[in-house]
Design a protein around this motif. Sequence first.
Motif, short mmCIF file in Angstrom:
data_model
loop_
_atom_site.label_atom_id
_atom_site.label_comp_id
_atom_site.label_asym_id
_atom_site.label_seq_id
_atom_site.Cartn_x
_atom_site.Cartn_y
_atom_site.Cartn_z
N PRO A 142 4.01 66.87 -58.86
CA PRO A 142 3.63 68.07 -59.61
C PRO A 142 3.14 69.21 -58.73
O PRO A 142 3.09 70.35 -59.18
N GLY A 143 2.77 68.91 -57.50
CA GLY A 143 2.25 69.96 -56.62
C GLY A 143 3.17 70.24 -55.46
O GLY A 143 4.39 70.27 -55.60
N ASP A 144 2.57 70.46 -54.26
CA ASP A 144 3.36 70.76 -53.07
C ASP A 144 4.31 69.62 -52.77
O ASP A 144 3.96 68.44 -52.88
N VAL A 145 5.52 69.98 -52.37
CA VAL A 145 6.52 68.97 -52.01
C VAL A 145 6.33 68.65 -50.54
O VAL A 145 6.57 69.48 -49.67
N ARG A 146 5.92 67.43 -50.26
CA ARG A 146 5.65 67.03 -48.88
C ARG A 146 6.72 66.03 -48.43
O ARG A 146 7.02 65.07 -49.13
N ALA A 147 7.31 66.31 -47.28
CA ALA A 147 8.30 65.39 -46.73
C ALA A 147 7.63 64.08 -46.37
O ALA A 147 6.47 64.04 -45.97
N GLY A 148 8.41 63.01 -46.47
CA GLY A 148 7.84 61.68 -46.26
C GLY A 148 7.80 61.24 -44.82
O GLY A 148 8.35 60.21 -44.47
N GLY A 149 7.21 62.02 -43.95
CA GLY A 149 7.04 61.63 -42.56
C GLY A 149 8.38 61.44 -41.88
O GLY A 149 9.23 62.30 -41.88
N SER A 150 8.59 60.26 -41.26
CA SER A 150 9.82 59.99 -40.54
C SER A 150 10.98 59.68 -41.48
O SER A 150 12.14 59.67 -41.06
N ASN A 151 10.71 59.44 -42.74
CA ASN A 151 11.75 59.08 -43.70
C ASN A 151 12.34 60.34 -44.34
O ASN A 151 12.14 60.62 -45.51
N ARG A 152 13.11 61.10 -43.50
CA ARG A 152 13.64 62.37 -43.99
C ARG A 152 15.15 62.32 -44.22
O ARG A 152 15.77 63.34 -44.49
N GLN A 153 15.76 61.14 -44.14
CA GLN A 153 17.20 61.11 -44.34
C GLN A 153 17.54 61.62 -45.74
O GLN A 153 16.92 61.23 -46.73
N HIS B 95 15.47 65.39 -62.62
CA HIS B 95 15.44 64.76 -61.31
C HIS B 95 15.05 65.78 -60.24
O HIS B 95 15.56 66.90 -60.22
N SER B 96 14.10 65.38 -59.38
CA SER B 96 13.71 66.20 -58.24
C SER B 96 13.28 67.59 -58.72
O SER B 96 12.32 67.71 -59.48
N MET B 97 13.98 68.63 -58.32
CA MET B 97 13.62 69.97 -58.76
C MET B 97 13.69 70.07 -60.28
O MET B 97 12.88 70.75 -60.91
N GLN C 84 19.92 87.51 -61.14
CA GLN C 84 18.83 87.47 -62.13
C GLN C 84 17.55 86.97 -61.45
O GLN C 84 17.04 85.90 -61.75
N ARG C 85 17.08 87.72 -60.50
CA ARG C 85 15.91 87.31 -59.75
C ARG C 85 14.63 87.71 -60.47
O ARG C 85 14.66 88.61 -61.31
N PRO C 86 13.50 87.06 -60.13
CA PRO C 86 13.38 86.03 -59.09
C PRO C 86 13.89 84.68 -59.58
O PRO C 86 13.81 84.37 -60.76
N HIS C 87 14.40 83.90 -58.63
CA HIS C 87 14.85 82.54 -58.94
C HIS C 87 13.66 81.61 -58.74
O HIS C 87 13.33 81.23 -57.61
N THR C 88 13.00 81.27 -59.83
CA THR C 88 11.80 80.43 -59.77
C THR C 88 11.93 79.27 -60.73
O THR C 88 12.80 79.26 -61.61
N ILE C 89 11.04 78.29 -60.58
CA ILE C 89 11.01 77.15 -61.49
C ILE C 89 10.71 77.63 -62.91
O ILE C 89 11.32 77.17 -63.88
N ALA C 90 9.78 78.56 -63.04
CA ALA C 90 9.43 79.07 -64.37
C ALA C 90 10.61 79.76 -65.03
O ALA C 90 10.86 79.60 -66.23
N ALA C 91 11.38 80.54 -64.23
CA ALA C 91 12.55 81.22 -64.79
C ALA C 91 13.62 80.21 -65.20
O ALA C 91 14.26 80.36 -66.25
N ALA C 92 13.80 79.16 -64.39
CA ALA C 92 14.78 78.12 -64.74
C ALA C 92 14.37 77.41 -66.02
O ALA C 92 15.22 77.08 -66.87
N GLU D 101 16.25 80.10 -52.57
CA GLU D 101 15.08 80.76 -53.15
C GLU D 101 14.44 79.88 -54.23
O GLU D 101 13.21 79.76 -54.30
N LEU D 102 15.27 79.25 -55.03
CA LEU D 102 14.77 78.37 -56.09
C LEU D 102 14.07 77.16 -55.49
O LEU D 102 13.04 76.70 -56.01
N TYR D 103 14.60 76.64 -54.38
CA TYR D 103 13.97 75.48 -53.76
C TYR D 103 12.61 75.84 -53.17
O TYR D 103 11.67 75.03 -53.20
N GLN D 104 12.48 77.05 -52.65
CA GLN D 104 11.17 77.48 -52.14
C GLN D 104 10.15 77.52 -53.28
O GLN D 104 8.99 77.13 -53.10
N SER D 105 10.62 77.97 -54.45
CA SER D 105 9.73 77.97 -55.62
C SER D 105 9.38 76.54 -56.01
O SER D 105 8.23 76.25 -56.40
N TYR D 106 10.35 75.66 -55.92
CA TYR D 106 10.12 74.25 -56.22
C TYR D 106 9.05 73.66 -55.31
O TYR D 106 8.16 72.92 -55.75
#
Length: 675
Positions: free
Chosen positions: A515-526, A481-483, A452-460, A591-596
């Motif tokens: 609410p916007g781009d998901v940015r990794a927290g620098g060195s804190n990627r565990q 939570h998260s996504m 049932q594509r596309p797998h997007t946040i809006a579709a979810a 694919e859904l995470y990329q939309s996230y």
Amino acid sequence: MADGRLDILALPVPAAIRWKAQEVGYLTTADVTAFSNLAAGLGAQDAEQLKRLSTPTLRLDGSLEGCKSIRQLYEREVADRKIITFCGSIDGALGGGICRGQLTEICGVPGIGKTQFGIQLAVDVQIPECFGGLQAHALFIDTEGSFMLERAAQVADACIKHLKHIAAASHDTVQARAADLLTRQSILDNIFYLRLHTHEELIEALQNLGGLLAQQSQVKVVVIDSITFPFRQELQDLAQRARTLGRIAQDLLRVAESRHVAVVLMNQVTTKVLEEDVSKLIPALGDTWAHAVTNRIMLHWQDEARESGFKHMCAACKLRLFGKCHDATVACKPHIRRAFQHSPFKCRTTHTALHVSNAATLQRSDSRSKPSELESPPLAYELVQGPLVRWSESGATARTAPPTAVLLHGVLGSRKNMHSFAHQIVRALPAWQVITVDLRCHGDSSSLTRGQRPHTIAAAAEDVLSLLSRLKLFPQALIGHSMGGKVVMSMAEQFALRGANLPRPVQVWVLDALPGDVRAGGSNRQDHPEDLIANLQRVSLPLPTRGALVQYLVSMGFSENVSRWASTNLKPVAGDMGDLAWSFDLNGVSELYQSYQSTDLWGFLGSPAKGIEVHFVKAERSAFKWAGSDEARIRSYGHSVHVLKNSGHWVHMDNPNGLHAIIVPSLQSGGKQRA
């Protein structure tokens, strides 16, 4: 044989006795019954056995006395009250439920739900007569040691709650009184449990079963879990095993008919090689045993779903009938659990899984059978209800629904991950209910939304809105939570875009997401979700054990807690006895995470619909990079940011009590909590 004479060689006695009888002149059964002093030539014990087997037990004369017409048998079977399972497909396929006077066999691979089926029946047989039940007792014979005391208590609680829902909905005072008299203690008291360890103990117990049932006349179902285990483990002589099981089947059928009880047998499966490199799973114990049972229910995996097939032999005509169940109640593991536990497939207060939960399960089955009624694919879900909630989906309206919170998991999660926190909420808010959902590509929804594509946040978000619309629920709180946090924001945004007025204020809780781009927290990627998905995509399937995945992820730098959590998303490969594969659609998840990552909902925060209140919970050790300007911008729009101490990204796992202390007071007060 003529005139009642049967050759002595045809009697089922040891060869030595037959030869001895012939030597002294007994050639037919008529010879045996004609002489009173058999012991003189054979010995007392052998003579008694021979005489017993030679005495006719069925006499037919010209009057046909003792015979019954097929119509009589059919009418008795139709009129006889069955043991209902609360799974519409199974009850329907079996003519209303598990029949008394018959042998019913439940087959399937380990973990498919056989023991739980047996526990459910041991509870269901006690349903009061005013609800259509038998109001009887149960005997559970356990040969594997798999009986679960906690599950039995949960099923009992769920059954009681389900019956109270039925009584309340029908305004029946008789049913209400009967449901009030039913307690967990009374249900457990009426399940007699017998633990056996060897096939000799099982044979001895079954030989004495008729006498036991004569003393305990209230017992109307006997569950044997399993008939297979002791014989496969101890009897390697296949011919001896077949003979022994054949006698057991005949004895059980005789007891079932004479005492008018249902005998339910759990059977394992084995591999049958059809030709080179071609095999299939079939019930164990062979063809002779297969012909001895009256009904056979096969539980099996079909792609992502668990289905059941039925084979029934009508007691009247002995004609084998075949059918297959497609009801959603048995279409997946959680659903079958909900329905079986009645309102324990609410078992923990919740689960549409077994009771209230049960009602939810049945509603889901309807939606799956009529997908055209929904604009988006149906989702698997469960209801967790507080002790004061008296609401079910059957005949529900938005006006009668209790305060409801929607709780959505994050990437690679499932509704099961949110159960514990959902229960925390309803313990604190007993008049509330929480609906947990498997988002598209995840958990039990993965097979429903595959393709049932596309797998997007809006579709979810649209999936969940459609589900709520069908259930006639308008929630007071959306928690993600998260996504799942972006999904609940998208739900609120879509509602606002429709230009509709909110019937009541809604709190939106976003747990450690931006609410916007998901940015990794620098060195804190565990334990960062993006890294976790990438590593899971490198795993070669199938896996032999969950431990193998845990070991691999830990070696890649993930914490043991998250590694073990990820391993819960493995399930047995269909048709395989050991290997494991993903329970989610990993490509769809990616694919859904990329939309996230790319979905921007800042615009929604700047102009939400009137009555929507948004709260962000930031983990102290968040896996994301929260810029100071992000928090300031959120607050400038009039929304809140709460910091959860002692927690990483997985807030409901790392510090559930702290999260509870932030969210629940706001739900209780109706909102307007600022931080």
